[in-house]
Design a protein around this motif. Structure first.
Motif, PDB file in Angstrom:
ATOM      1  N   ARG A  17      -6.392  -3.084   5.081  1.00  0.00           N
ATOM      2  CA  ARG A  17      -5.301  -2.985   4.116  1.00  0.00           C
ATOM      3  C   ARG A  17      -5.766  -2.813   2.661  1.00  0.00           C
ATOM      4  O   ARG A  17      -5.228  -2.023   1.906  1.00  0.00           O
ATOM      5  CB  ARG A  17      -4.560  -4.307   4.203  1.00  0.00           C
ATOM      6  CG  ARG A  17      -3.090  -4.274   4.099  1.00  0.00           C
ATOM      7  CD  ARG A  17      -2.589  -5.680   4.385  1.00  0.00           C
ATOM      8  NE  ARG A  17      -2.017  -5.736   5.722  1.00  0.00           N
ATOM      9  CZ  ARG A  17      -0.711  -5.853   5.950  1.00  0.00           C
ATOM     10  NH1 ARG A  17       0.119  -5.960   4.955  1.00  0.00           N
ATOM     11  NH2 ARG A  17      -0.250  -5.872   7.169  1.00  0.00           N
ATOM     12  N   LEU A  18      -6.796  -3.567   2.283  1.00  0.00           N
ATOM     13  CA  LEU A  18      -7.203  -3.577   0.883  1.00  0.00           C
ATOM     14  C   LEU A  18      -7.832  -2.259   0.428  1.00  0.00           C
ATOM     15  O   LEU A  18      -7.927  -1.983  -0.760  1.00  0.00           O
ATOM     16  CB  LEU A  18      -8.179  -4.726   0.618  1.00  0.00           C
ATOM     17  CG  LEU A  18      -7.568  -6.124   0.643  1.00  0.00           C
ATOM     18  CD1 LEU A  18      -8.618  -7.159   0.287  1.00  0.00           C
ATOM     19  CD2 LEU A  18      -6.388  -6.209  -0.321  1.00  0.00           C
TER      20      LEU A  18
ATOM     21  N   LYS B   6       4.112  -1.826   2.034  1.00  0.00           N
ATOM     22  CA  LYS B   6       4.201  -1.558   0.608  1.00  0.00           C
ATOM     23  C   LYS B   6       4.379  -2.877  -0.155  1.00  0.00           C
ATOM     24  O   LYS B   6       3.731  -3.124  -1.161  1.00  0.00           O
ATOM     25  CB  LYS B   6       5.417  -0.657   0.358  1.00  0.00           C
ATOM     26  CG  LYS B   6       5.167   0.446  -0.651  1.00  0.00           C
ATOM     27  CD  LYS B   6       6.460   0.950  -1.225  1.00  0.00           C
ATOM     28  CE  LYS B   6       6.997   2.175  -0.523  1.00  0.00           C
ATOM     29  NZ  LYS B   6       8.174   2.725  -1.241  1.00  0.00           N
ATOM     30  N   GLU B   7       5.261  -3.708   0.365  1.00  0.00           N
ATOM     31  CA  GLU B   7       5.524  -4.965  -0.330  1.00  0.00           C
ATOM     32  C   GLU B   7       4.326  -5.900  -0.307  1.00  0.00           C
ATOM     33  O   GLU B   7       4.041  -6.591  -1.269  1.00  0.00           O
ATOM     34  CB  GLU B   7       6.746  -5.658   0.299  1.00  0.00           C
ATOM     35  CG  GLU B   7       8.019  -5.080  -0.291  1.00  0.00           C
ATOM     36  CD  GLU B   7       9.260  -5.431   0.504  1.00  0.00           C
ATOM     37  OE1 GLU B   7       9.168  -6.276   1.421  1.00  0.00           O
ATOM     38  OE2 GLU B   7      10.311  -4.844   0.203  1.00  0.00           O
TER      39      GLU B   7
ATOM     40  N   PHE C 272       4.374   5.450  -9.401  1.00  0.00           N
ATOM     41  CA  PHE C 272       3.970   6.121  -8.169  1.00  0.00           C
ATOM     42  C   PHE C 272       4.487   5.420  -6.904  1.00  0.00           C
ATOM     43  O   PHE C 272       4.947   6.076  -5.973  1.00  0.00           O
ATOM     44  CB  PHE C 272       2.442   6.273  -8.107  1.00  0.00           C
ATOM     45  CG  PHE C 272       1.984   6.923  -6.845  1.00  0.00           C
ATOM     46  CD1 PHE C 272       2.220   8.282  -6.630  1.00  0.00           C
ATOM     47  CD2 PHE C 272       1.373   6.189  -5.838  1.00  0.00           C
ATOM     48  CE1 PHE C 272       1.835   8.896  -5.444  1.00  0.00           C
ATOM     49  CE2 PHE C 272       0.992   6.797  -4.651  1.00  0.00           C
ATOM     50  CZ  PHE C 272       1.221   8.153  -4.457  1.00  0.00           C
ATOM     51  N   ALA C 273       4.417   4.081  -6.890  1.00  0.00           N
ATOM     52  CA  ALA C 273       4.822   3.356  -5.676  1.00  0.00           C
ATOM     53  C   ALA C 273       6.228   3.734  -5.231  1.00  0.00           C
ATOM     54  O   ALA C 273       6.505   3.864  -4.033  1.00  0.00           O
ATOM     55  CB  ALA C 273       4.716   1.853  -5.906  1.00  0.00           C
TER      56      ALA C 273
ATOM     57  N   ASP D  86       9.560   5.276   2.665  1.00  0.00           N
ATOM     58  CA  ASP D  86       9.363   4.292   3.729  1.00  0.00           C
ATOM     59  C   ASP D  86      10.443   4.492   4.788  1.00  0.00           C
ATOM     60  O   ASP D  86      11.251   5.418   4.684  1.00  0.00           O
ATOM     61  CB  ASP D  86       9.348   2.865   3.180  1.00  0.00           C
ATOM     62  CG  ASP D  86      10.646   2.499   2.488  1.00  0.00           C
ATOM     63  OD1 ASP D  86      11.714   2.965   2.936  1.00  0.00           O
ATOM     64  OD2 ASP D  86      10.595   1.760   1.496  1.00  0.00           O
ATOM     65  N   GLU D  87      10.460   3.614   5.788  1.00  0.00           N
ATOM     66  CA  GLU D  87      11.375   3.849   6.912  1.00  0.00           C
ATOM     67  C   GLU D  87      12.844   3.728   6.519  1.00  0.00           C
ATOM     68  O   GLU D  87      13.716   4.233   7.224  1.00  0.00           O
ATOM     69  CB  GLU D  87      11.041   2.920   8.088  1.00  0.00           C
ATOM     70  CG  GLU D  87      11.459   1.458   7.931  1.00  0.00           C
ATOM     71  CD  GLU D  87      10.467   0.627   7.121  1.00  0.00           C
ATOM     72  OE1 GLU D  87       9.642   1.225   6.405  1.00  0.00           O
ATOM     73  OE2 GLU D  87      10.512  -0.618   7.200  1.00  0.00           O
TER      74      GLU D  87
END
Ligand code: SF4
Ligand code: ZN
Length: 728
Positions: free
Chosen positions: A649-650, A675-676, A694-695, A700-701
């Protein structure tokens, strides 16, 4: 021969299973039709035994017919497809394999009719569970898996057996009931917490459910070993060698159980029983004895270890409660609570620092303030500071955080203790049971001292622990601890791949994926998320001949892709020539291989000229038209698959994240939860790349799980990937 009776019983049992499954199958066919879907939830391996051994992919009821054809051959002592046939014990093990195949069909039919999973039982064990247990097997936290069939002779014996297995780090998978009770019920009556976290998994109360242990085990060679469906010889050899499972048969036996037992033996899983069974020594498919009787319940667990040749790391820690990794995930619920520290109701922290040898006394545990037997009426919370000082000739400041992170495990290993979080976010609970067994605060220090020595003797010579329980002391000590947490983070942030000339290899997963190598750099951690560059370095100091080795980068071949001569040479040798070169920072050119442990999968989404990232916990569909499990099967097994990457993940917010393809800007979709979970880092990195919003441009779904819709969203959001150099 002593086994004659078994051969006879097993043959009858296999025949009975064949008849029973035929009958059920015909009935289901008449009722639902050949096109009715058939399978288990949470797997990519269809009916895993049939898929692994016979390369049969069953999606519908009708497709089961092929399994029956092959099973009939095996029952008649003839080879099945791919010339599946086992010579050992005059061929009777083939009937065992037939029994397993039939039981798998019966179990699938039970899922179809809704009679499985049974209430309170796990039933079929998912691929996700396979992976999480697999990781623990690799790193030695789990020593083995015992499939416990039937009830113990009484409740006390049930507890003895399961506690003994737990303290040897052996997972219990429980099925079957006889004489009106089951092992799960016996444990429940004795109030033993039954859950995966406690290494106890009830799969079902009938004997048929034992098949869930088998069709779990048979997926390991496919998931981790890079073996292909149908390669039954290699798969069975892998089971014998790499899957440390065995059967413990208690209280009851019949013909069907014997047939199933023969199947277990075919897979290399021996049988230990409290019944008077004919004793069978080593056979071709087992490492040691095949069938062994042990009536003394206090010796059963030890017999299991011996017969399967398990490597158990016993931890000797003198605290008044059982102490083992099996207790790590145990929760202490409110009803069981004696006292807690931190969490919602109080302030607590833990902090480990490097000291001078001369300044500390090894083994000293000091408690400053009241202990947990001095609680005022109704008081359930106390302040807490745990200060651990460590000294050692090879100990360096960089290892502080690594050792401190272990406090979580070392406290959790104590039965009745729960430890959540770290640093100044810890939350520790002690149960009433642990308290009444005599557990007091100093025992935390005793455990930390013992375990730091036990696991880190190469860098740790002295350990001294101080525990504070007065609010004023905790408040006084906290600022210094916080300063040191910040300093550490700062140092880590400053570390780049350019700032070191050595990376670390990790081959810990080779027991599962024989050719897989993780190459770990300061800016790219291992794909399991558990090994950073510092961890690799510490692990090497601790065990110089272990799974983590320093690798000199050598000459820089291609900067953008992150390609070095030294890294390539090393990967080639560690992968036994299977992988000639890797790019540390590329998805498309010589990407790194994956075992089965990755936290996330990165996959190319050509329609959007970008990539999607999916975390393991996400069960839905992705815009790539595949769910996580399907994506994972495209990546795993230690082979290079350009366009797909298993990652920790990192790594997503690292500057080196697929830098060759343009980095974070390429990310067009990821599940909301993912994302969270990295939102702060994602924000920081977005600012770094000059696109603070950007995020919010990443779909997302909740926006779309369809490529065309994702593209639509990206256009509206002004996502940079659309204007980047074509990926393909
Ligand atoms: Fe396995 Fe890679 Fe994690 Fe090492 S770093 S344990 S090889 S996944
Ligand atoms: Zn792995």
């Amino acid at each position: 021969m002593a086994g004659d009776l078994l051969v006879e019983m097993g043959s009858r049992g296999a025949a009975a299973l064949l008849a029973a499954s035929r009958h059920e199958f015909d009935a289901a066919l008449a009722q639902r039709g050949a096109q009715a879907p058939l399978g288990f939830p949470g797997t990519n391996y269809f009916l895993p035994i049939a898929n692994a051994l016979l390369k049969i992919e069953v999606r519908t009821l009708g497709e089961c017919a092929q399994i029956f054809e092959e099973t009939e051959k095996l029952c008649a002592n003839k080879p099945a497809r791919n010339s599946l046939f086992i010579d050992a014990l005059n061929g009777v093990l083939n009937k065992g394999i037939a029994a397993l195949l039939m039981e798998e069909v019966l179990a699938a039919l039970s899922y179809q009719s809704g009679s499985h999973p049974q209430p309170g039982c796990a039933g079929f064990l998912s691929d996700t569970l396979l992976r999480s247990l697999g990781v623990q097997l690799v790193d030695g936290r789990i020593a083995g898996i015992a499939v416990l069939l039937g009830p113990a002779k009484d409740d006390t014996s049930a507890v003895t057996l399961v506690r003994d297995l737990q303290s040897r780090n052996i997972v219990s998978i429980i099925a079957g009931s006889a004489k009106g009770t089951s092992l799960s019920e016996q444990l429940a009556r004795s109030r033993v917490a039954v859950s995966l976290e406690n290494y106890i998994i009830p799969v079902g109360s009938d004997y048929l459910s034992a098949i869930y242990a088998v069709n779990w085990a048979i997926r390991a060679p496919l998931t981790f070993g890079g073996l292909k469906s149908g390669a039954w010889r290699e798969i069975l050899a892998y089971e014998r060698k790499n899957v440390p499972a065995l059967v413990v048969l208690l209280g009851h036996v019949d013909e069907v159980i014997v047939a199933t037992g023969l199947g277990a033996l075919a897979m290399g899983f021996p049988i230990v029983s409290d019944l008077d069974l004919p004793q069978v020594g080593k056979i071709d498919t087992t490492l040691y004895e095949a069938i062994v009787t042990e009536k003394d319940y206090t010796k059963l667990a030890a017999r299991c270890v011996e017969v399967r040749g398990l490597k158990v790391k016993i931890v000797a820690v003198s605290v008044p409660v059982p102490y083992a990794p099996a207790f790590e995930g145990e929760r202490v619920r409110k009803e069981q609570l004696h006292v807690e520290f931190g969490g919602k109701h109080g302030r607590a922290f833990e902090h480990l620092t490097l000291s001078e040898m001369k300044d500390i006394e090894d083994g000293t545990v000091t408690l400053v303030g009241p202990d947990i037997d001095a609680l005022a009426g109704g008081q359930l919370s106390m302040p807490l500071a745990i200060e651990v000082e460590v000294a050692g000739r090879k100990m360096i400041k960089d290892f502080e955080s690594i050792l401190e992170r272990q406090l979580h495990r070392f406290v959790n290993y104590a039965m009745g203790l729960m430890h959540v979080g770290q640093r100044d976010m810890v939350w520790i609970r002690i149960s009433r049971d642990a308290f009444s067994r005599g557990f007091r605060l100093r025992h935390i220090g005793v455990a930390l001292h013992a375990m730091l020595h036990q696991e880190y003797s190469a860098i740790v010579d002295k350990v001294q622990v101080s525990i504070y329980t007065r609010a004023e002391d905790v408040a006084r000590l906290l600022p210094a601890a916080r300063r040191s947490f910040e300093e550490r983070d700062e140092r880590l942030r400053g570390m780049t791949d350019e700032s070191v000339d050595t990376f670390y290899s990790c081959t810990l997963c080779q027991s599962f994926a024989p050719d897989h190598v993780c190459m770990i750099s300061p800016e790219r951690l291992g794909l399991c998320g558990a090994y950073s560059w510092l961890d690799g370095r510490a692990a090497y100091e601790i065990t110089p001949t272990g799974g983590n080795q320093p690798v000199a980068k050598g000459n820089l071949l291609r900067e953008k892709e992150g390609c070095w001569s030294g890294i390539n040479a090393n990967v080639a040798s560690l992968s036994h020539g299977k992988v000639a070169a890797i790019s540390m920072y590329s998805l498309m050119t010589d990407p790194m291989t994956s075992c089965g442990c990755f936290e996330c999968v990165v996959a190319i989404l050509p329609e959007a000229n970008g990539v999607i990232i999916v975390n393991r916990e996400y069960t839905g569909m992705t815009p790539a038209g595949m769910d996580f499990i399907t994506l994972a099967s495209a990546v795993g097994g230690g082979t290079q698959t350009p366009g797909f990457l298993g990652i920790g993940r990192l790594y997503i917010t690292s500057k080196k994240f697929i830098a060759a393809e343009g980095g974070l800007r390429r990310v067009v979709w990821m599940p909301k939860e993912l994302k969270e979970s990295i939102s702060q880092r994602l924000h920081d990195r977005s600012v770094e790349i000059g696109d603070p919003d950007f995020a919010s441009k990443i779909a997302d779904e909740t926006v779309a799980v369809d490529a065309a819709e994702v593209v639509c969203f990206l256009k509206k959001a002004g996502h940079p990937a659309l204007g980047m150099e074509p990926l393909l």
